[in-house]
Structure formats: structure tokens, C-alpha cells
Write an enzyme that holds these catalytic residues in place. Structure first.
Site, PDB file in Angstrom:
ATOM      1  N   ARG A  64     -33.296 -38.989 -14.978  1.00  0.00           N
ATOM      2  CA  ARG A  64     -33.859 -37.693 -14.583  1.00  0.00           C
ATOM      3  C   ARG A  64     -33.039 -36.583 -15.232  1.00  0.00           C
ATOM      4  O   ARG A  64     -31.803 -36.645 -15.263  1.00  0.00           O
ATOM      5  CB  ARG A  64     -33.787 -37.577 -13.065  1.00  0.00           C
ATOM      6  N   ASN A  81     -22.520 -39.301 -20.358  1.00  0.00           N
ATOM      7  CA  ASN A  81     -23.771 -40.066 -20.328  1.00  0.00           C
ATOM      8  C   ASN A  81     -23.738 -41.103 -21.439  1.00  0.00           C
ATOM      9  O   ASN A  81     -23.200 -40.839 -22.516  1.00  0.00           O
ATOM     10  CB  ASN A  81     -24.943 -39.100 -20.580  1.00  0.00           C
ATOM     11  N   HIS A 119     -26.240 -43.008 -23.890  1.00  0.00           N
ATOM     12  CA  HIS A 119     -27.610 -42.832 -24.384  1.00  0.00           C
ATOM     13  C   HIS A 119     -27.871 -43.871 -25.477  1.00  0.00           C
ATOM     14  O   HIS A 119     -27.029 -44.053 -26.365  1.00  0.00           O
ATOM     15  CB  HIS A 119     -27.783 -41.416 -24.957  1.00  0.00           C
ATOM     16  N   SER A 156     -24.560 -44.104 -27.796  1.00  0.00           N
ATOM     17  CA  SER A 156     -23.563 -43.030 -27.835  1.00  0.00           C
ATOM     18  C   SER A 156     -23.113 -42.719 -26.415  1.00  0.00           C
ATOM     19  O   SER A 156     -23.937 -42.678 -25.497  1.00  0.00           O
ATOM     20  CB  SER A 156     -24.165 -41.743 -28.419  1.00  0.00           C
ATOM     21  N   LEU A 185     -30.709 -31.378 -23.350  1.00  0.00           N
ATOM     22  CA  LEU A 185     -30.814 -32.831 -23.225  1.00  0.00           C
ATOM     23  C   LEU A 185     -30.156 -33.574 -24.393  1.00  0.00           C
ATOM     24  O   LEU A 185     -30.487 -33.335 -25.555  1.00  0.00           O
ATOM     25  CB  LEU A 185     -32.301 -33.223 -23.135  1.00  0.00           C
ATOM     26  N   ASP A 186     -29.241 -34.476 -24.070  1.00  0.00           N
ATOM     27  CA  ASP A 186     -28.611 -35.391 -25.029  1.00  0.00           C
ATOM     28  C   ASP A 186     -27.960 -34.658 -26.209  1.00  0.00           C
ATOM     29  O   ASP A 186     -27.884 -35.198 -27.324  1.00  0.00           O
ATOM     30  CB  ASP A 186     -29.633 -36.418 -25.553  1.00  0.00           C
TER      31      ASP A 186
HETATM   32  C1  GAR Z   1     -29.318 -48.153 -20.941  1.00  0.00           C
HETATM   33  O1  GAR Z   1     -29.856 -48.684 -22.117  1.00  0.00           O
HETATM   34  C2  GAR Z   1     -28.927 -46.701 -21.133  1.00  0.00           C
HETATM   35  O2  GAR Z   1     -28.391 -46.436 -22.402  1.00  0.00           O
HETATM   36  C3  GAR Z   1     -30.256 -46.022 -20.954  1.00  0.00           C
HETATM   37  O3  GAR Z   1     -30.863 -46.689 -19.887  1.00  0.00           O
HETATM   38  C4  GAR Z   1     -30.404 -48.044 -19.879  1.00  0.00           C
HETATM   39  C5  GAR Z   1     -29.873 -48.358 -18.505  1.00  0.00           C
HETATM   40  O4  GAR Z   1     -29.562 -49.705 -18.386  1.00  0.00           O
HETATM   41  N1  GAR Z   1     -30.108 -44.633 -20.702  1.00  0.00           N
HETATM   42  C6  GAR Z   1     -30.985 -43.714 -21.096  1.00  0.00           C
HETATM   43  O5  GAR Z   1     -31.999 -43.988 -21.701  1.00  0.00           O
HETATM   44  C7  GAR Z   1     -30.621 -42.300 -20.719  1.00  0.00           C
HETATM   45  N2  GAR Z   1     -31.479 -41.371 -21.383  1.00  0.00           N
HETATM   46  P1  GAR Z   1     -28.753 -50.215 -17.119  1.00  0.00           P
HETATM   47  O6  GAR Z   1     -29.448 -49.611 -15.892  1.00  0.00           O
HETATM   48  O7  GAR Z   1     -28.900 -51.690 -17.161  1.00  0.00           O
HETATM   49  O8  GAR Z   1     -27.339 -49.748 -17.258  1.00  0.00           O
END
Ligand code: GAR
Length: 219
Positions: free
Chosen positions: A92, A108, A110, A137, A145-146
Site C-alpha cells: 500500500r 523498502n 522492491h 533493491s 513511490l520507489d
Molecule cells: C517481494 O518480492 C518484495 O520485493 C515485493 O513483494 C514481495 C513480498 O514477498 N515488494 C513489492 O513489490 C513492493 N512494491 P514476501 O511477502 O514473501 O516477503
């Protein structure tokens, strides 16, 4: 006196990155404690990885607007007294007031080689773009964002015929060591952001650290 770093994790889903941190703490590889897992998804599997006393989850639907949800999330987070806040699959968007409240200790992970592929569906977009490499990253969070400064990255090849799911699995396998290695730097007090520039051991970090195949970070 307990001087271990206090880490709070924001997560919306599966929680494999959180599990990686928990395993490292249990195995003595990360000198920290998880002081809270907070979510916008009350059914998130990530929440089940910590005792109930450490969980906070509310649906944004219970709130009138983003600011109200963010304020409740921020109050719950502040109550955890975190040294570091790690967004690990938190899906979110965080509003500017929330980000400013925790800026400097909010990071974070990403799934892309930022600044490439901000936002969602990063794996499909890397394939679509014909990228030879993709990855993950860890960056400081800023209101855009990001877009925050990147501390460290891990790279994987994009292979001919990869599906988004295959590529996502390859990236996730390097996300875990990347997050752990970066968290070790954070809790050791070796990384800080000053004046919009990352400092590593008191020196400006001009490009992201890279994860080696042995799980260590190099400049
Ligand atoms: C991970 O791949 C993380 O990099 C991504 O969600 C996944 C969570 O996996 N995050 C994003 O996309 C943030 N924009 P997890 O719940 O198994 O840690």
C-alpha cells in the site's frame, strides 16, 4: 541492558522476507529484535510469523481516507519504538505525512533494479522491456513511490523464455540475502541518510552496494 536494534516490519502478504529476518535473528546472524509486524491486510500470512502481541493489522476500508489509515498505522508503529522500519512486501502506498514521520529509518525492498520498474508487475515489465538483468533493491523510502536512495541491489539474469513467475522466483531467492545483508548494515549503525545522500561508514555512497554470490555486499 538490551541494545539490540528494534526492527518493525510492514507487510501485506506471504512474509518470506520477514521470515528471513526472523531466521537470521534466531540463528545469531542479525543482532536485532522484531518489535512489531504491521499490515493493511488482516489475513496476511506474514502476521502469523510472530506472536499475537507483536501484530497490528487494520483494513484501510475501516478508515475514512488514506491520512486516517496512515495516522493509525503510524501511531501503532511509533508505539513499537522501532530503530528501523522495513517494508517487506508492503503493497500500500504510504502518504507523505507517514513517510516524513519515519524518514531516515524507513526502508523498502522492491523487486527491480531501481530506478527501473517502479511500482507493480516489475517482473513482467522487465521481460517485456527485454532487460538482460533484473533484481531487487533496498532503498530509503521517500514520499515519491520507489524513488528514494538505493542502499544495495542484487542482480539476476533474465533467461530466454522466462515467465514472470520464473523470474520472480529467481529474484526472491536473492531478495532474502540482500535484505539480510542490508539489515546487518543498518543495525550495526553503518548506514545513514544525510542531506539526501547515503553515508556508509561515514563516506558518501555514490552508487548502490552489490550483493556478491557469497551473500556479502560490495561497493
Ligand atoms: C517481494 O518480492 C518484495 O520485493 C515485493 O513483494 C514481495 C513480498 O514477498 N515488494 C513489492 O513489490 C513492493 N512494491 P514476501 O511477502 O514473501 O516477503
Amino acid at each position: 541492558m538490551n541494545t539490540r536494534s528494534r526492527i518493525a516490519v510492514l507487510a501485506s502478504g506471504r512474509g518470506s522476507n520477514l521470515q528471513c529476518l526472523l531466521d537470521a535473528i534466531a540463528g545469531g546472524q542479525l543482532d536485532a529484535e522484531i518489535v512489531g509486524v504491521l499490515s493493511d491486510k488482516p489475513a496476511a500470512a506474514a502476521l502469523g510469523k510472530v506472536p499475537p502481541a507483536l501484530r497490528w493489522a487494520r483494513s484501510p476500508r475501516e478508515f475514512d481516507n488514506r491520512e486516517a489509515f496512515d495516522a493509525a498505522l503510524g501511531d501503532a508503529l511509533a508505539a513499537c519504538r522501532p530503530d528501523w522500519v522495513i517494508c517487506a512486501g508492503y503493497m500500500r502506498i504510504l502518504g507523505a505525512a507517514f513517510v516524513e514521520r519515519f524518514q531516515g529509518r524507513l526502508v523498502n525492498i522492491h523487486p527491480s533494479l531501481l530506478p527501473l520498474h517502479k511500482g507493480l508487475d516489475t517482473h513482467a515489465r522487465a521481460i517485456e522491456a527485454g532487460d538482460a538483468e533484473h533484481g531487487a533493491s533496498v532503498h530509503f523510502v521517500v514520499p515519491e513511490l520507489d524513488a528514494g536512495n538505493v542502499i544495495a541491489q542484487a542482480r539476476v539474469p533474465v533467461l530466454a523464455g522466462d515467465s514472470a513467475e520464473q523470474l520472480a522466483r529467481r529474484v526472491l531467492a536473492v531478495e532474502h540475502p540482500l535484505l539480510l545483508a542490508t539489515a546487518r548494515l543498518l543495525v550495526a549503525g553503518r548506514v545513514a541518510e544525510q542531506g539526501g545522500i547515503i553515508q556508509l561508514d561515514g563516506q558518501s555512497l555514490l552508487s548502490p552496494l552489490r550483493l556478491d554470490s557469497d551473500g556479502t555486499l560490495a561497493g
